[in-house]
Design a protein around this motif. Structure first.
Motif, PDB file in Angstrom:
ATOM      1  N   UNK A  90     -29.663  31.532  12.209  1.00  9.47           N
ATOM      2  CA  UNK A  90     -28.349  31.966  11.753  1.00  9.47           C
ATOM      3  C   UNK A  90     -28.140  31.606  10.292  1.00  9.47           C
ATOM      4  N   UNK A  91     -28.561  30.403   9.944  1.00 11.13           N
ATOM      5  CA  UNK A  91     -28.457  30.003   8.544  1.00 11.13           C
ATOM      6  C   UNK A  91     -29.206  31.002   7.661  1.00 11.13           C
ATOM      7  N   UNK A  92     -30.429  31.310   8.070  1.00  5.09           N
ATOM      8  CA  UNK A  92     -31.225  32.248   7.284  1.00  5.09           C
ATOM      9  C   UNK A  92     -30.550  33.603   7.193  1.00  5.09           C
ATOM     10  N   UNK A 128     -29.021  35.735   3.792  1.00  3.92           N
ATOM     11  CA  UNK A 128     -29.281  37.135   3.439  1.00  3.92           C
ATOM     12  C   UNK A 128     -27.969  37.892   3.269  1.00  3.92           C
ATOM     13  N   UNK A 129     -27.007  37.627   4.169  1.00  6.22           N
ATOM     14  CA  UNK A 129     -25.729  38.333   4.070  1.00  6.22           C
ATOM     15  C   UNK A 129     -25.023  37.947   2.768  1.00  6.22           C
ATOM     16  N   UNK A 130     -25.173  36.677   2.385  1.00  7.80           N
ATOM     17  CA  UNK A 130     -24.531  36.232   1.140  1.00  7.80           C
ATOM     18  C   UNK A 130     -25.176  36.871  -0.082  1.00  7.80           C
ATOM     19  N   UNK A 170     -33.003  30.320   1.993  1.00  7.71           N
ATOM     20  CA  UNK A 170     -33.544  31.478   2.714  1.00  7.71           C
ATOM     21  C   UNK A 170     -35.044  31.304   2.935  1.00  7.71           C
ATOM     22  N   UNK A 171     -35.720  30.908   1.876  1.00  8.07           N
ATOM     23  CA  UNK A 171     -37.178  30.745   1.962  1.00  8.07           C
ATOM     24  C   UNK A 171     -37.545  29.686   2.995  1.00  8.07           C
TER      25      UNK A 171
END
Lengths: 494, 504
Positions: A348-350, A354-356, A462-463
């Motif tokens: 979810x964090x990842x 991406x959404x951000x 993200x990475x």
């Protein structure tokens, strides 16, 4: 005989530290107030750094100070055990990362104020308190401390009608749920004569399987309903899509991470510790909630065009999967839930990083169609989001598969085949909408490219989450074994 | 081979190559060229390594060879365990052979997003080889399902006009089947206390439980194979996939189902397999006759070959569930042969598709006048598909029919009609595409096979003839392992019979 005994503060050190840190930051902010807009933004950046640092220091305290095994303090109202440590680590990490990735968005939308950080810290403190609660009164205090902070940050973007509406909705329904919880607790107190988990557990075990009084069952149902609201399980999920969509995106990310994990922890502890003896009574309830959440989450998400709404339904169905583990009831089930939640948080964090990154000409966009052709214009973001989506869909060898694997393993072990079959089949339905995002990014013609510049922090988070998801299968043992000890502690304690 | 972890090397070398390709930077033309080269070199190296396994394989034993074991998830008693026996060995080689062929076949036809394309194929290779080498159920499932991601992207990104629909259909069909198998695998794990395949092969499951497990496994393998009536994703996927995608799909992915039957259903659930064998025979015979008739009516070349694949896979299931040595060996041989022949047929369609951009049979006619070499190559593979003696197709079909005869003459006779129908639709296809007068203007400027294309077909051609004329080396490799499986089935049959006697 001393009049007042100072309780042993050591087990609660992380909470105390975090509360003090939040207050210090609040003071700092109040006295540093400057009219200059640039200065406000600068201070906000500093506050985010300090806040993240405080959360990580609290994390350090959690893992160093906390003794192995259960430690009680504050007259047995507060417990620090492996189960609490496991969730505290998850929550502190999730909160710290949510803070770090929030900075860009806050600045871009002109809501970069240090209060955000303070509220997140207070919410985190509340979550830690409720995870460690060993008494319904302590539980309620922690829960409300968390909720009040959350109501405010849901409407943090106060110039946006959506955000204010989200905050209000969350507040009204959250208060209702708290009321239900409290009503349930008072009924339980009326029948058992205690609010402490150990005491309730002892009384209920003494029933030795005899049918408990109906009033007690009603109380149990109310408690479960209140907590089901907090984890946004069907049929108490209605607020989720609106709040997820309306709240500022970093707040949504935070909601999807920390409070979700905390609420799951609470639900597990309450059901297993005080009410463990009533397994036969609440198992049917949790079974229904779990199945309904999986199915509704899977089908309702198909029609969504807003990615934040989609994530809301995704979170509903994910809670459904996690609750399979609780419905199973045993130690394996709880271990499955813990592994599932740990992996779910990373995914979810990842996904939210991406959404951000979804920003076009300095404006945030949220439509799934805005992702069209992303694989050509921003290949790295597209690849990361594709990884998270495949993982959410539970395709091996990505981490999401293992989360589901252990949950289903527990269900099959207890012979809950109907639940397992409903689960796997709704995961196929859910795969459809996760795939749709991959399809939009990889198969569709390119829309306007998204802005290139996202902050280094977001890219880094993200990475790291993508790497964790892809390489989880190489060395899963640390998470598996710590989830194992945490689950075991929940059972040995009661 | 010493202590070299050769199976892991073969499995993960392509992944390493994919990692390299991910790092390639530069302008588009340079990236495309480098990616092609890296992909080809990696897959060639993988193939050579797998040849090493082939030559060091000891066909005299049914044990798993080149075993590797490592701690993976000790809390769940799940280990990283690799190894091959006579049943999986040939499939490893089939996979490593077809991937370089695919890469070479897409050398010029794939012009967009070459980097991602090559990565997808190399990741696919890792999953394919891993599936056949895995000796742990969870590891097996990991690789088995892992193929979905690259295949979904291959169909969806580089496919034809209805690619999105086909990609979703492929993905969701397969996923739905596989998750049911996952539940079966978990049940087997909980019953036996281990996920280790060699250990499970020794475990006796309760007959009642076996039947549920068997049906859940059937869901996965029937979709993958594909069996009638869950085959409908296959024509769609084949028609829309790029040429190399169809090659992998028909060449290797379809074999997962047959391999699954031979690895899980037959040896681990022998009683259930005996009980459900009539079901399999019925479905297979319907598949053979019905899809052959459907193939006869196709106007699209790829669709025709796709339907013929379903029919050929019907032979595989008949052979496998005949539970005789000939039948099972025939099934495996048929799978290998089909892997090569159908791959080649899809490449053959790809050759003219690259030139004319049409798969309609009606677009063509009289190609022999412009493309004699092509016509010759096509003819050989067409004969192999029909099962003409002297080609690999004959050996497989013959053995399957021998096996089927030992069960029931009717089954054999009905299955054999598939051969006749197969000859009908293939010859009809060949006549319409290759023979006749070259009247169409669009076809008059066609060029014959380029040297690169000949290189692509050459190894497949050699194998088809070699397997057809001298199949013994391949049969030798699998013989002892197959014998092992059949013996286990015989024991189960005896047990079932005596139980039935006792009940009477």
């Amino acid at each position: 005989m001393p009049v007042a005994v100072v309780p042993n503060l050591v087990p609660a050190m992380p909470e105390i530290f975090l509360a003090l840190a939040a207050m210090a930051l609040l003071m700092l902010g109040v006295f540093q107030r400057e009219a200059d807009k640039a200065a406000v933004i600068r201070f906000n950046r500093l506050a985010i750094r300090l806040g993240a640092l405080a959360l990580l220091l609290a994390l350090l305290l959690v893992v160093t100070i906390s003794a192995r095994g259960a430690v009680l303090t504050f007259d047995g109202m507060f417990i620090s055990d492996d189960f609490a440590i496991f969730f505290k680590v998850l929550i502190l990490l999730a909160s710290a990362f949510s803070l770090i990735v929030a900075q860009d968005y806050l600045e871009l939308n002109g809501i970069a104020r240090f209060e955000f950080v303070v509220l997140v810290l207070f919410a985190a403190t509340g979550m830690m308190l409720m995870i460690s609660a060993n008494d319904f009164i302590a539980l309620y205090l922690g829960l409300e401390m968390q909720s009040l902070a959350l109501y405010v940050i849901a409407s943090f973007h106060r110039d946006s009608v959506r955000s204010v509406e989200a905050g209000l909705k969350y507040f009204v329904l959250g208060a209702l749920a708290s009321g239900m919880l409290l009503y349930g607790v008072s009924l339980v107190y009326g029948y058992v004569g205690a609010t402490g988990f150990d005491a309730i557990g002892a009384v209920l075990r003494d029933l030795h399987g005899a049918v408990p009084p109906t009033g007690l069952i009603v109380g149990l149902v109310f408690v479960a309903a209140g907590l089901a609201f907090k984890v946004s399980a069907v049929p108490f999920h209605m607020w989720t899509p609106d709040v997820y969509q309306g709240a500022p995106t970093p707040v949504t990310a935070f909601f999807a991470l920390a409070p979700k994990a905390a609420a799951i922890a609470l639900l597990l502890r309450v059901m297993i510790e005080p009410f463990g003896a009533l397994l036969a009574q609440w198992q049917q309830l949790i079974l229904f909630i779990s199945m309904a959440s999986m199915v509704l989450g899977a089908f309702a998400a198909i029609g969504q065009s807003n990615i934040k709404r989609l994530m809301a339904y995704s979170s509903i169905s994910n809670v459904g999967y996690a609750l399979i583990g609780l419905a199973v009831g045993g130690e394996e089930g709880i271990r499955g839930v813990l592994i599932y939640m740990a992996i779910y948080l990373v995914m979810t964090l990842g996904t939210f990083t991406c959404i951000l990154c979804m920003r076009r000409r300095e404006q945030m966009v949220e439509g799934i169609s805005d992702l069209a052709g992303l694989s050509r214009t921003n290949p790295m973001i597209a690849l990361a989001l594709a990884i998270f989506m495949f993982s959410m869909a539970g395709i091996p060898p990505l981490a999401g598969f293992f989360g589901k694997l252990y949950i289903f393993l527990a269900a099959v072990d207890r012979g809950l085949y109907t639940l397992a079959i409903v689960g796997v089949l709704s995961s196929v339905v859910a795969a459809f909408y996760y795939l749709r995002i991959v399809k939009v990014m990889y198969f569709d013609e390119a829309a306007d490219p998204l802005d290139r510049a996202s902050s280094t922090e977001i890219r880094l988070v993200m990475l790291v989450s993508a790497i964790v998801i892809v390489l989880f299968f190489v060395y899963p043992e640390p998470i598996l074994s710590s989830a194992g000890t945490a689950a075991a502690s929940l059972f040995s304690g009661g | 081979m010493g202590n070299l972890p050769i199976l892991s090397l073969v499995t993960f070398l392509p992944l390493l190559g994919a990692g390299f390709i991910l790092c390639v930077r530069g302008d588009d033309a340079v990236v495309a060229r480098n990616c092609r080269n890296v992909a080809l070199l990696t897959s060639m190296a993988t193939f050579l390594l797998s040849l090493g396994i082939w030559f060091n394989f000891d066909p005299a034993t049914a044990d798993f060879q080149f075993e590797e074991r490592a701690v993976w998830m000790p809390a769940f008693n799940i280990a990283y365990h690799m190894g091959v026996d006579g049943i999986s060995m040939p499939f490893v080689l089939l996979s490593t052979l077809l991937i370089p062929v695919c890469i070479l076949a897409s050398w010029t036809s794939i012009k967009t997003r070459v980097k991602e394309y090559m990565i997808a194929f190399l990741v696919m290779e890792t999953m394919l080889v891993g599936t056949f080498c895995a000796l742990d159920m969870i590891l097996f499932y990991l690789f088995f399902e892992g193929t979905l991601i690259p295949m979904f992207l291959i169909i969806g990104v580089w496919g034809g006009p209805r690619r999105v629909y086909s990609a979703f259909k492929f993905f969701l069909y397969t996923l739905a089947g596989s998750v049911l198998m996952l539940l079966a695998l978990l049940t087997m794990y909980l019953d036996a206390g281990t996920t280790d395949i060699p250990a499970l092969l020794q475990h006796n499951f309760d007959v009642g439980l076996q039947q549920w497990l068997w049906l859940a496994c059937l869901a996965a393998f029937a979709v993958k194979l594909p069996m009638w009536p869950v085959h409908t994703w296959l024509p769609d996927a084949h028609v829309e996939a790029p040429t190399a995608g169809s090659v992998v799909l028909a060449g290797v992915l379809l074999k997962f189902g047959g391999y699954g039957f031979l690895r899980f259903s037959l040896p681990m659930l022998p009683e259930a397999s005996l009980i459900f064998a009539p079901l399999i025979f019925s479905l297979s015979i319907i598949a053979v006759i019905y899809t052959s008739l459907v193939a006869l009516a196709q106007e699209d070349m790829k669709k025709l070959i796709a339907y013929s694949s379903v029919a050929h896979m019907g032979f595989v299931t008949v052979g496998a569930f005949s539970m005789t040595i000939q039948g099972v060996e025939g099934a495996i041989f048929q799978m290998l042969s089909h892997g090569i022949v159908s791959a080649a047929l899809f490449l053959i369609v790809g050759v003219v598709y690259d030139r004319v951009h049409s798969r309609e049979i009606a677009t063509y006619g009289g190609l022999v006048h412009r493309m004699p070499v092509y016509a010759f190559v096509f003819m050989l593979f067409m004969f192999a598909s029909v099962g003409l003696p002297g080609t690999s197709g004959f050996v497989g079909e013959f053995l399957v029919l021998v096996g089927a005869f030992q069960v029931n003459a009717w089954i054999a006779a009905l299955t054999a009609t598939g051969t006749i129908l197969g000859a009908a639709y293939m010859l009809y296809l060949y006549r319409r595409v290759i023979f006749g007068a070259l009247t169409k203007e669009t076809l008059k400027g066609l060029l014959d096979l380029s040297p690169r294309e000949i290189v692509v077909f050459a190894p497949l051609l050699v194998l088809v003839i070699w397997f057809g004329v001298y199949p013994q080396p391949v049969l030798n490799v699998m013989h002892v392992s197959v014998q092992n499986v059949v013996e286990r089935l015989d024991v189960a049959r005896a047990a079932l019979d005596s139980a039935a006697l006792a009940a009477r």
